[in-house]
Scaffold this motif. Structure first.
Motif, mmCIF file in Angstrom:
data_model
loop_
_atom_site.group_PDB
_atom_site.id
_atom_site.type_symbol
_atom_site.label_atom_id
_atom_site.label_comp_id
_atom_site.label_asym_id
_atom_site.label_seq_id
_atom_site.Cartn_x
_atom_site.Cartn_y
_atom_site.Cartn_z
ATOM 1 N N ASP A 101 7.353 -5.865 23.353
ATOM 2 C CA ASP A 101 7.634 -4.957 24.525
ATOM 3 C C ASP A 101 6.516 -5.163 25.725
ATOM 4 N N VAL A 102 6.494 -6.351 26.179
ATOM 5 C CA VAL A 102 5.540 -6.889 27.103
ATOM 6 C C VAL A 102 6.196 -6.537 28.382
ATOM 7 N N ASP A 103 5.241 -6.407 29.470
ATOM 8 C CA ASP A 103 5.736 -5.986 30.815
ATOM 9 C C ASP A 103 6.061 -7.434 31.570
ATOM 10 N N ALA A 104 5.423 -8.470 31.097
ATOM 11 C CA ALA A 104 5.882 -9.615 31.985
ATOM 12 C C ALA A 104 5.051 -10.757 31.208
ATOM 13 N N VAL A 105 5.647 -12.065 31.255
ATOM 14 C CA VAL A 105 5.151 -13.387 31.034
ATOM 15 C C VAL A 105 4.485 -14.020 32.211
ATOM 16 N N ALA A 106 3.142 -14.303 31.904
ATOM 17 C CA ALA A 106 2.571 -15.095 33.219
ATOM 18 C C ALA A 106 2.138 -16.520 32.623
ATOM 19 N N PHE A 107 2.011 -17.631 33.698
ATOM 20 C CA PHE A 107 1.896 -18.710 33.185
ATOM 21 C C PHE A 107 1.396 -19.632 34.633
ATOM 22 N N GLU A 108 0.974 -20.651 34.434
ATOM 23 C CA GLU A 108 0.545 -21.529 35.135
ATOM 24 C C GLU A 108 1.181 -22.782 35.221
ATOM 25 N N PRO A 109 2.405 -23.129 36.082
ATOM 26 C CA PRO A 109 2.896 -24.429 35.623
ATOM 27 C C PRO A 109 2.006 -25.328 35.806
ATOM 28 N N ARG A 110 2.070 -26.440 34.985
ATOM 29 C CA ARG A 110 1.251 -27.466 34.556
ATOM 30 C C ARG A 110 2.005 -28.837 35.665
ATOM 31 N N GLU A 111 1.111 -29.577 36.226
ATOM 32 C CA GLU A 111 1.574 -30.693 36.762
ATOM 33 C C GLU A 111 2.178 -31.792 35.958
ATOM 34 N N GLN A 112 3.241 -32.399 36.441
ATOM 35 C CA GLN A 112 3.916 -33.367 35.792
ATOM 36 C C GLN A 112 4.941 -33.963 36.499
ATOM 37 N N SER A 113 5.174 -35.341 36.075
ATOM 38 C CA SER A 113 6.311 -36.132 36.932
ATOM 39 C C SER A 113 7.576 -35.652 36.791
ATOM 40 N N ARG A 114 8.314 -35.786 37.650
ATOM 41 C CA ARG A 114 10.073 -35.502 37.681
ATOM 42 C C ARG A 114 10.371 -36.323 36.103
ATOM 43 N N PHE A 115 10.107 -37.501 35.933
ATOM 44 C CA PHE A 115 10.583 -37.987 34.875
ATOM 45 C C PHE A 115 10.107 -37.446 33.584
ATOM 46 N N VAL A 116 8.749 -37.265 33.372
ATOM 47 C CA VAL A 116 8.429 -36.240 32.318
ATOM 48 C C VAL A 116 9.107 -34.790 32.348
ATOM 49 N N GLU A 117 9.382 -34.459 33.239
ATOM 50 C CA GLU A 117 10.215 -33.093 33.107
ATOM 51 C C GLU A 117 11.605 -33.176 32.670
ATOM 52 N N LEU A 118 12.085 -34.404 32.957
ATOM 53 C CA LEU A 118 13.461 -34.650 32.324
ATOM 54 C C LEU A 118 13.509 -34.923 30.979
ATOM 55 N N LEU A 119 12.422 -35.723 30.501
ATOM 56 C CA LEU A 119 12.275 -35.912 29.002
ATOM 57 C C LEU A 119 11.936 -34.845 28.277
ATOM 58 N N THR A 120 11.021 -34.082 28.752
ATOM 59 C CA THR A 120 10.324 -33.044 27.870
ATOM 60 C C THR A 120 11.386 -31.533 28.016
ATOM 61 N N GLY A 121 12.208 -31.637 29.058
ATOM 62 C CA GLY A 121 12.904 -30.193 29.036
ATOM 63 C C GLY A 121 12.479 -29.100 30.082
ATOM 64 N N ASN A 122 11.126 -29.490 30.484
ATOM 65 C CA ASN A 122 10.299 -28.753 31.259
ATOM 66 C C ASN A 122 10.189 -27.363 31.058
ATOM 67 N N VAL A 123 9.240 -26.838 30.188
ATOM 68 C CA VAL A 123 9.138 -25.517 29.713
ATOM 69 C C VAL A 123 9.037 -24.533 30.916
ATOM 70 N N ALA A 124 8.296 -24.911 32.002
ATOM 71 C CA ALA A 124 8.162 -24.027 32.966
ATOM 72 C C ALA A 124 9.438 -23.564 33.684
ATOM 73 N N ARG A 125 10.336 -24.549 33.900
ATOM 74 C CA ARG A 125 11.536 -24.445 34.669
ATOM 75 C C ARG A 125 12.515 -23.419 33.641
#
Length: 143
Positions: A101-125
């Motif tokens: 029952d948390v009020d929010a999830v807070a995170f700091e997006p990590r820098e990564q290339s678009r290619f890595v985002e495509l391969l990893t599924g981009n958790v931040a997105r």
């Protein structure tokens, strides 16, 4: 307008540097009554052999939590930690958020290339697109 995160905030972190950087970015927004729950998700392989033993991953999580505690100790009323297990990191984070029952999830997006985002599924997105609780993307803190 100044943002203040009062309540219970779940903070997913992936490694010791991420833990410290995310905690540093979050700290200015906390109220003395805030509760911060720092979590590390140990991703299970779903039938395939895991890359490391559970014990090794739990030790690594403790290192992550130690680094994250420093910037939070003087800012939050309470700092808690939890190791979560799941085959999908984002689903596991939101299951824990709803369960606790948390009020929010807070995170700091990590820098990564678009290619890595495509391969990893981009958790931040996925954290933003699949949110079942409010999600706060923290601004990156310069060293």
């Amino acid at each position: 307008m100044t943002l203040s995160l009062d309540g219970t905030i779940l903070v997913p972190v992936a490694d010791p540097d991420d833990g410290e950087e995310t905690a540093t970015a979050l700290a200015p927004y906390l109220a003395p009554s805030s509760t911060v729950l720092v979590v590390n998700v140990i991703e299970k392989a779903g039938g395939a052999p895991d890359k490391a033993s559970v014990e090794q991953r739990e030790e690594y999580a403790q290192e992550i939590f130690e680094r994250a505690r420093g910037p939070l100790e003087d800012r939050a009323g309470t700092v808690e930690t939890a190791i979560l297990f799941g085959t999908d990191v984002v689903e596991t984070i939101f299951e824990a958020a709803v369960e606790r029952d948390v009020d929010a999830v807070a995170f700091e997006p990590r820098e990564q290339s678009r290619f890595v985002e495509l391969l990893t599924g981009n958790v931040a997105r996925r954290l933003v697109k699949e949110a079942s609780v409010p999600v706060v993307a923290l601004p990156r803190v310069d060293d």
